[in-house]
Design an enzyme around this catalytic site. Structure first.
Site, PDB file in Angstrom:
ATOM      1  CG  ASP A 299      -2.046  -1.250   1.463  1.00  0.00           C
ATOM      2  OD1 ASP A 299      -2.614  -1.682   0.513  1.00  0.00           O
ATOM      3  OD2 ASP A 299      -1.588  -2.085   2.097  1.00  0.00           O
ATOM      4  CD  GLU A 300       4.205  -0.692   3.155  1.00  0.00           C
ATOM      5  OE1 GLU A 300       2.472  -0.074   2.804  1.00  0.00           O
ATOM      6  OE2 GLU A 300       4.797  -0.501   2.933  1.00  0.00           O
TER       7      GLU A 300
ATOM      8  CD  GLN B 226      -1.661   0.322  -3.595  1.00  0.00           C
ATOM      9  OE1 GLN B 226      -2.487   0.781  -3.317  1.00  0.00           O
ATOM     10  NE2 GLN B 226      -1.616  -0.996  -2.661  1.00  0.00           N
TER      11      GLN B 226
ATOM     12  CG  HIS C  54      -5.905  -2.498   2.381  1.00  0.00           C
ATOM     13  ND1 HIS C  54      -6.882  -1.665   3.354  1.00  0.00           N
ATOM     14  CD2 HIS C  54      -4.857  -1.681   2.952  1.00  0.00           C
ATOM     15  CE1 HIS C  54      -7.169  -1.485   4.256  1.00  0.00           C
ATOM     16  NE2 HIS C  54      -5.479  -1.203   4.606  1.00  0.00           N
TER      17      HIS C  54
ATOM     18  N   GLY D 159      -2.115 -14.547   1.265  1.00  0.00           N
ATOM     19  CA  GLY D 159      -2.028 -15.389  -0.432  1.00  0.00           C
ATOM     20  C   GLY D 159      -2.316 -17.121  -0.330  1.00  0.00           C
TER      21      GLY D 159
ATOM     22  CG  ASP E 262      -7.597  -4.014   7.055  1.00  0.00           C
ATOM     23  OD1 ASP E 262      -7.731  -4.902   7.053  1.00  0.00           O
ATOM     24  OD2 ASP E 262      -6.177  -2.925   7.139  1.00  0.00           O
TER      25      ASP E 262
ATOM     26  CD  GLU F  40      -4.317  -3.127   9.865  1.00  0.00           C
ATOM     27  OE1 GLU F  40      -4.249  -3.463   9.274  1.00  0.00           O
ATOM     28  OE2 GLU F  40      -4.163  -1.758  10.147  1.00  0.00           O
TER      29      GLU F  40
ATOM     30  CD  GLU G 212      -2.738 -22.003  30.721  1.00  0.00           C
ATOM     31  OE1 GLU G 212      -2.148 -23.159  30.629  1.00  0.00           O
ATOM     32  OE2 GLU G 212      -4.347 -21.501  30.782  1.00  0.00           O
TER      33      GLU G 212
ATOM     34  CD  GLU H 175      -6.128 -24.428  25.323  1.00  0.00           C
ATOM     35  OE1 GLU H 175      -5.196 -24.467  26.109  1.00  0.00           O
ATOM     36  OE2 GLU H 175      -7.388 -25.045  25.744  1.00  0.00           O
TER      37      GLU H 175
HETATM   38  P1  NDP Z   1       3.409  -8.300  -0.802  1.00  0.00           P
HETATM   39  O1  NDP Z   1       4.452  -7.061  -0.270  1.00  0.00           O
HETATM   40  O2  NDP Z   1       3.648  -9.403  -0.615  1.00  0.00           O
HETATM   41  O3  NDP Z   1       4.220  -8.129  -2.417  1.00  0.00           O
HETATM   42  C1  NDP Z   1       4.397  -6.923  -3.087  1.00  0.00           C
HETATM   43  C2  NDP Z   1       4.955  -6.786  -4.686  1.00  0.00           C
HETATM   44  O4  NDP Z   1       5.113  -6.064  -5.153  1.00  0.00           O
HETATM   45  C3  NDP Z   1       6.323  -7.992  -4.646  1.00  0.00           C
HETATM   46  O5  NDP Z   1       6.478  -8.847  -5.754  1.00  0.00           O
HETATM   47  C4  NDP Z   1       7.275  -6.862  -4.956  1.00  0.00           C
HETATM   48  O6  NDP Z   1       8.473  -6.879  -5.264  1.00  0.00           O
HETATM   49  C5  NDP Z   1       6.586  -6.151  -5.548  1.00  0.00           C
HETATM   50  N1  NDP Z   1       6.843  -4.509  -5.634  1.00  0.00           N
HETATM   51  C6  NDP Z   1       7.608  -3.631  -3.631  1.00  0.00           C
HETATM   52  N2  NDP Z   1       7.619  -2.741  -4.542  1.00  0.00           N
HETATM   53  C7  NDP Z   1       7.379  -2.708  -5.875  1.00  0.00           C
HETATM   54  C8  NDP Z   1       7.361  -1.417  -6.337  1.00  0.00           C
HETATM   55  N3  NDP Z   1       7.970  -0.186  -6.161  1.00  0.00           N
HETATM   56  N4  NDP Z   1       7.441  -1.463  -8.225  1.00  0.00           N
HETATM   57  C9  NDP Z   1       6.700  -2.706  -8.102  1.00  0.00           C
HETATM   58  N5  NDP Z   1       6.770  -3.448  -7.591  1.00  0.00           N
HETATM   59  C10 NDP Z   1       7.028  -3.172  -5.880  1.00  0.00           C
HETATM   60  O7  NDP Z   1       2.447  -7.267  -1.082  1.00  0.00           O
HETATM   61  P2  NDP Z   1       1.073  -8.033  -0.459  1.00  0.00           P
HETATM   62  O8  NDP Z   1       0.610  -9.165  -1.082  1.00  0.00           O
HETATM   63  O9  NDP Z   1       1.169  -8.762   0.973  1.00  0.00           O
HETATM   64  O10 NDP Z   1      -0.286  -7.092  -0.858  1.00  0.00           O
HETATM   65  C11 NDP Z   1      -0.503  -6.081  -2.068  1.00  0.00           C
HETATM   66  C12 NDP Z   1      -1.785  -5.599  -1.925  1.00  0.00           C
HETATM   67  O11 NDP Z   1      -3.052  -6.888  -0.948  1.00  0.00           O
HETATM   68  C13 NDP Z   1      -2.245  -4.809  -0.312  1.00  0.00           C
HETATM   69  O12 NDP Z   1      -2.607  -3.869  -1.187  1.00  0.00           O
HETATM   70  C14 NDP Z   1      -2.416  -4.919   0.405  1.00  0.00           C
HETATM   71  O13 NDP Z   1      -2.876  -4.532   1.944  1.00  0.00           O
HETATM   72  C15 NDP Z   1      -3.729  -6.363   0.425  1.00  0.00           C
HETATM   73  N6  NDP Z   1      -3.376  -7.460   1.376  1.00  0.00           N
HETATM   74  C16 NDP Z   1      -3.084  -7.910   1.525  1.00  0.00           C
HETATM   75  C17 NDP Z   1      -3.204  -9.938   1.918  1.00  0.00           C
HETATM   76  C18 NDP Z   1      -1.996 -10.526   2.191  1.00  0.00           C
HETATM   77  O14 NDP Z   1      -2.185 -11.476   1.925  1.00  0.00           O
HETATM   78  N7  NDP Z   1      -0.736 -10.230   2.871  1.00  0.00           N
HETATM   79  C19 NDP Z   1      -4.656 -10.044   2.586  1.00  0.00           C
HETATM   80  C20 NDP Z   1      -5.561  -8.547   1.540  1.00  0.00           C
HETATM   81  C21 NDP Z   1      -4.893  -7.649   0.937  1.00  0.00           C
HETATM   82  P3  NDP Z   1       9.767  -7.551  -4.224  1.00  0.00           P
HETATM   83  O15 NDP Z   1       9.509  -8.169  -2.995  1.00  0.00           O
HETATM   84  O16 NDP Z   1      10.934  -8.053  -4.952  1.00  0.00           O
HETATM   85  O17 NDP Z   1       9.854  -6.098  -3.748  1.00  0.00           O
END
Ligand code: NDP
Length: 333
Positions: free
Chosen positions: A85-86, A88, A110, A136, A193, A197, A228, A234
């Site tokens: 998200d940060e 995006q 999200h 995922g 959400d 948190e 425990e 548990e």
């Molecule tokens: P991850 O951190 O697992 O994956 C991020 C992906 O984006 C990686 O492939 C990463 O590559 C790539 N990436 C990171 N920075 C850049 C960039 N600047 N440019 C291009 N690619 C980039 O993310 P999540 O899957 O956890 O989260 C994705 C979205 O899904 C978010 O909006 C999150 O809130 C949402 N979400 C996540 C859940 C989860 O299970 N984690 C559950 C429900 C929603 P690299 O690893 O090489 O940096």
């Protein structure tokens, strides 16, 4: 205030809506990989966009056409922003926005960046959300086993007039309408959400950690206490049962002594004034002050975040957990 909750299943979603469409998965991490594999297995064309790194290599190994974010955004009819998200906002502005022609959909897992206005897509773009309520690997394994995980679905902007059928077809391709896609809004998804948190999880973790401090101060052994309270799993099992049969339904799995103790001490367990604290948490979520605080913190290089995380990792509970893990592992050898 209460309104009927709409839940969509496979029969509510027409997969043909996606015929001839390309889904561009931007980011091949937790969600990206699971969603890309599920959607492809449902017969939809998928391309993966990212920066050249290990995750993009993984996408290539998994047989997807891989490319830059810019090219994937240009090719995709549904562009899924599955990067953290940060980052995006910046990636959207520099690499996706120039390719959001009329008729395209921008999908999120999200609602944060849309809800707080950090990303404002053009009016003619569909802005949709399919947010699986699962990490995922769970999204993928459920799909492979013929099940699906539930998801939140929302449409923030219907530029094409077809945003809902598209959202539901996409949720179906991901396997989510097998179990139920629950209609929400970007605002509701994001605020709930954050409430979890900011209030529910810190309250729960704090009760556990303060109980650890209190009980060890009173002479109980640290390893026994963590065992425990949570390390035996548990507690995780109890929450799993609560998800299946209800938070009060699961009490039947405990002894009568346990049930009696819990139900008679329910009120005393936490101090008065919880609702005021909830209201304070919700207020800063709703008025955007938490989101602004986090943006400022990130812009400064996350100093507060780093300090608090480091402090948490120095807490004595970490040592107790580590020692217990060693003992349990040794016992299992
Ligand atoms: P991850 O951190 O697992 O994956 C991020 C992906 O984006 C990686 O492939 C990463 O590559 C790539 N990436 C990171 N920075 C850049 C960039 N600047 N440019 C291009 N690619 C980039 O993310 P999540 O899957 O956890 O989260 C994705 C979205 O899904 C978010 O909006 C999150 O809130 C949402 N979400 C996540 C859940 C989860 O299970 N984690 C559950 C429900 C929603 P690299 O690893 O090489 O940096």
């Amino acid at each position: 205030m209460a309104r009927a909750q709409r839940v969509y299943y496979d029969a509510d979603a027409n997969p043909e809506v996606l015929t001839g469409s390309t889904v561009a998965i931007i980011g091949y991490g937790n969600q990206g990989r699971a969603q890309a594999l599920n959607v492809r297995d449902s017969g939809v064309k998928v391309v993966v966009g990212g920066v050249p790194d290990e995750t993009l290599e993984q996408a290539e190994e998994d047989g997807f056409p891989t490319m830059s974010v810019r090219e994937a955004a240009a090719r995709g009819d549904i562009v899924c922003l599955l990067i953290p998200d940060e980052v995006q906002q910046q990636v959207y502005r520099e690499e996706i926005l120039p390719h959001l022609e009329r008729g395209k959909a921008l999908d999120f897992a999200h609602g944060y960046n849309i809800h707080y206005g950090f990303i404002v897509p053009p009016k003619e773009t569909d802005v949709i959300m399919v947010a699986p309520r699962m990490i995922g690997v769970g999204v993928r394994s459920a799909y492979v086993e013929g099940r699906g995980v539930p998801a939140f679905v929302a449409v923030q902007q219907d530029g094409s007039g077809e945003a809902w059928p598209r959202t539901l077809a996409f949720a179906r391709a991901m396997g989510c309408t097998r179990s139920g896609a629950v209609e929400t809004t970007f605002a509701e998804e994001t605020e709930l959400d954050h409430f979890s948190e900011h209030f529910v999880w810190p309250a729960l973790y704090r009760v556990l950690v303060e109980s650890f401090e209190f009980l060890t101060d009173h002479g109980y052994q640290p390893e026994t206490v963590v065992m425990e309270l949570w390390a035996s799993k548990e507690a995780a099992e109890v929450l799993e049962r609560a998800a299946d049969v209800g938070i009060f339904g699961q009490v039947d799995f405990h002894s009568a002594t346990s049930q009696y103790g819990t139900l008679t001490r329910w009120e005393r367990a936490l101090p008065q004034g919880l609702r005021e604290r909830m209201a304070a948490a919700l207020a800063e979520i709703r008025d955007g002050s938490f989101a602004r605080e986090w943006e400022t913190e990130r812009a400064a290089g996350r100093p507060v975040f780093a300090r608090l995380k480091e402090k948490a990792l120095r807490h004595p509970v970490n040592g107790a957990e580590e020692r217990l893990r060693d003992v349990i592992r040794a016992a299992g050898d």
